[in-house]
Enzyme design. Structure first.
Site, short mmCIF file in Angstrom:
data_model
loop_
_atom_site.label_atom_id
_atom_site.label_comp_id
_atom_site.label_asym_id
_atom_site.label_seq_id
_atom_site.Cartn_x
_atom_site.Cartn_y
_atom_site.Cartn_z
N ARG A 4 0.84 -1.21 0.00
CA ARG A 4 0.00 0.00 0.00
C ARG A 4 0.88 1.27 0.00
NH1 ARG A 4 -0.76 4.78 2.75
NH2 ARG A 4 -0.29 3.66 4.68
N ASP A 5 1.48 1.59 1.13
CA ASP A 5 2.23 2.84 1.22
C ASP A 5 3.44 2.84 0.29
OD1 ASP A 5 2.65 5.40 2.19
OD2 ASP A 5 3.84 4.76 3.90
N HIS A 38 5.80 4.49 12.41
CA HIS A 38 5.76 4.39 10.94
C HIS A 38 6.73 5.44 10.41
CE1 HIS A 38 3.50 3.81 7.06
NE2 HIS A 38 4.03 5.01 6.83
N CYS A 61 9.99 9.10 -3.74
CA CYS A 61 9.48 10.04 -4.72
C CYS A 61 9.63 9.41 -6.11
CB CYS A 61 10.33 11.30 -4.61
SG CYS A 61 9.58 12.70 -5.37
N ASN A 72 9.58 4.76 2.71
CA ASN A 72 9.46 4.04 3.97
C ASN A 72 10.80 3.40 4.32
OD1 ASN A 72 6.36 3.58 4.76
ND2 ASN A 72 6.56 3.71 2.54
#
Lengths: 301, 301
Positions: free
Chosen positions: B13-14, B205, B238, B247
Site C-alpha cells: 500500500r504505502d 511508521h 518520490c 518508507n
C-alpha cells in the site's frame, strides 16, 4: 549527550582510496578548501602509502605542496611506516595517522604483518612524529567485526588500544571497517573502553554499509563520545557497486547533530555544496541523504 | 528494550501508492505471498480509495478477491471514508486502516477537510468496521513534522490520538510522513504519549528520507515501542527522484532487530528475496541496504 562535538573529514583519504576514479590534484585541493570553508577543522588529506598500493592517492606530496592551509585547521595524513613518515614530514603534515586492525587476520591481509609485528613499526613512527612536534592519531580497524574472524573480543580491542596510547597517540579512532556495528554493541564496547580511556580521546569511525551508522553515532553520543569521522557524500564505497555505501556521509552526521541540537561549528549547506562539488568526479552515485535531498529539490520537485 | 517486536509490512500500500510504475494484480499477490512466507504476520495489502486518486492501487478489489490468505496473518487495507469501507467490507479485509494528519494544513491538502471535519467521518468508519467484527488501525501522519506547519505541538498529537482511541481503534501508528524525525524527538513524543496510551497500542511508521529511520527505531525501542511499520525494499520514495528513500526498508529493520538480539519471527533472507522479487517492477533503484548488499554479493564481489 554532549552539547558540542567535532566532525573529522576523512573523505579525501578514506573516501577516495576505494574509488576507482582518479581525481586531479587541483580538484582535490579545491574540494578540501570547500570542506574547510564549511567549517570543518580537521581534514585527513591523503595517505603516504606507495602509489602502487593506492593509485588514487599517488599525488600525496603534491596535494600537500599546493594546499593553502588555513589557520586553526588540522591537515592530517595517513602513514603506514617509516618511509611514509619521511614523506609526511617533508610535506609538513599537522598530524600523522597510523593504523592497525583489532583482528590479526585483517591486519595480515592489510599490511602483510601480524599485529605483534606491526606494533613496533607504529611505535617507531609515533616516536619520530612526536619528536618532530607532530600529533598522532591511531586508527583501530575491525573493532566491531572482522570479515575473516567475525566479532573481536573486547579484551583484544582494549589491549591494542592501550598499546597505541602508550606509544603516544593523542587520539584513538575506533573503526567499523565493514559496517557491521550495531548500537547495542557500540555502547558495550565504548562503555568498556572508557573505564580506562577518557572519552575525549576516542573517536568513532563508522561505515554505513547496513544503514546503521547514524544509529551507532547516537549510541556513541549517549556514551559521551564527542569526535566522529565522516566522508563528504558518503564516499568510500565499493568501486564496482552502484550506490554501495562507504563512510557515513559527513553532511548526514551534521544533519543528525543539528536535529539533536548539538553544535559542530559546521555549515550544512556549505558541506552539501562541497559534496556536490566532488560528486561528478566520482564514477558512481554517492549515498548521502542530504546530497540526494538537495539534488531532488534542484530538479524542481 | 523489548525482547520481541512485530514488523508490519506496508509496502503493497504505502510503498506502491507513490511509485509511478503500475504493478499487475498477479505480481502484487505473488509478492504478498512471499512477504507472508518470510514470516510477516501483518500486510497492508492496498487502499480502497478512488482509482482516480491512486491509479497504482486501482485493483484493490481484485487483489483481495484473488489473494489466498494464510491463517494467522492479518490482511489489512486503508480506507478513507464510508464508500471505501463498503468496498473493504465486501472484500472481507481483516483490519481497516484509517488516517488523519496531526497538522491541519497537511490534512486539508490530503483529504480536502479540516481535522475537525475528518474526525466524524473516521468515527463512522470505525464504528461500522467494528460492528462488522473488524479491527481498526489509526494512522496519524505528520506527527514529527509537517511540510507546511513544521513541528506539531505534542498536545495536539495527544489530543487527536485520544480522539482516535476513543473511536475504538485498536492500534495507533505514529507517522513520520516526510522523514524529519530525530531520535531525541521520538523519545520525547513517545514518552509523553505513553503516560496515557499503553506502548503496546502504539506503532512507529518511519520514513528514511534523511537516513535517520533506524536511529529513530532504536529510540522507539528504548521507549518500549514494540510495533514497527516498514516497506519491502524501502519502497514509497518520490517517483521522479532516482534512489529517493521512502518508507524504511522492512529488511533493514529486520537486520537491526537481529543485530540487537530482538525476535520478530521473520526470516531476513526470505524478506530480501521478496524485495528482490518486486524490485524489477519498480522504475527506480530501491534504497534498501540489505537489498544492495545481496545484489553486490550476487555480482561476484
Amino acid at each position: 549527550m554532549p552539547s558540542n562535538v567535532i566532525l573529522k573529514e576523512v573523505g579525501p583519504r578514506d573516501g577516495l582510496q576505494n574509488e576507482s576514479s582518479i581525481v586531479s590534484t587541483e580538484k582535490k585541493i579545491a574540494w578540501i578548501d570547500k570542506l574547510v570553508d564549511a567549517g570543518l577543522k580537521y581534514i585527513e588529506v591523503t595517505s603516504f602509502v606507495s602509489p602502487k598500493w593506492i593509485p588514487a592517492l599517488a599525488d600525496a606530496d603534491d596535494v600537500f605542496r599546493y594546499l593553502k592551509r588555513k589557520q586553526g585547521v588540522t591537515y592530517a595524513a595517513l602513514v603506514p611506516n617509516a618511509r611514509g613518515l619521511e614523506r609526511a614530514l617533508r610535506a609538513d603534515v599537522d598530524e600523522v595517522g597510523i593504523f592497525i586492525s583489532a583482528s590479526d587476520t585483517h591486519n595480515r591481509r592489510n599490511v602483510n604483518k601480524s599485529i605483534e609485528e606491526t606494533l613496533p613499526v607504529l611505535k617507531e613512527v609515533v616516536r619520530t612524529a612526536k619528536e618532530q612536534g607532530k600529533t598522532a592519531r591511531g586508527y583501530l580497524s575491525t573493532v566491531f567485526g572482522c570479515p575473516y574472524e567475525g566479532r573481536v573480543p573486547v579484551s583484544q580491542i582494549e589491549k591494542i588500544s592501550h598499546e597505541l596510547l602508550e606509544m603516544g597517540i593523542d587520539e584513538l579512532s575506533l573503526g567499523d571497517t565493514i559496517g557491521v556495528a550495531n548500537p547495542k554493541q557500540v555502547k558495550q564496547i565504548v562503555r568498556q573502553l572508557k573505564v580506562t580511556i577518557p572519552t575525549g580521546r576516542m573517536a568513532l569511525h563508522l561505515h554505513n554499509t547496513r544503514g546503521l551508522a547514524l544509529a551507532n553515532i547516537v549510541a556513541g553520543l549517549e556514551e559521551n563520545i564527542q569526535i566522529f569521522d565522516g566522508a563528504a557524500g558518503g564516499l568510500g564505497g565499493c568501486p564496482y557497486a552502484q550506490g554501495a555505501t562507504g563512510n557515513v556521509a559527513t553532511e548526514d552526521v551534521q544533519y543528525l547533530m543539528q536535529s539533536l541540537g548539538i553544535e559542530t561549528g559546521v555549515d550544512l549547506k556549505k558541506l552539501v555544496e562541497a559534496a556536490q562539488f566532488i560528486a561528478p568526479h566520482i564514477g558512481t552515485d554517492l549515498p548521502s541523504y542530504q546530497l540526494r535531498l538537495t539534488d531532488e529539490e534542484g530538479d524542481g520537485a
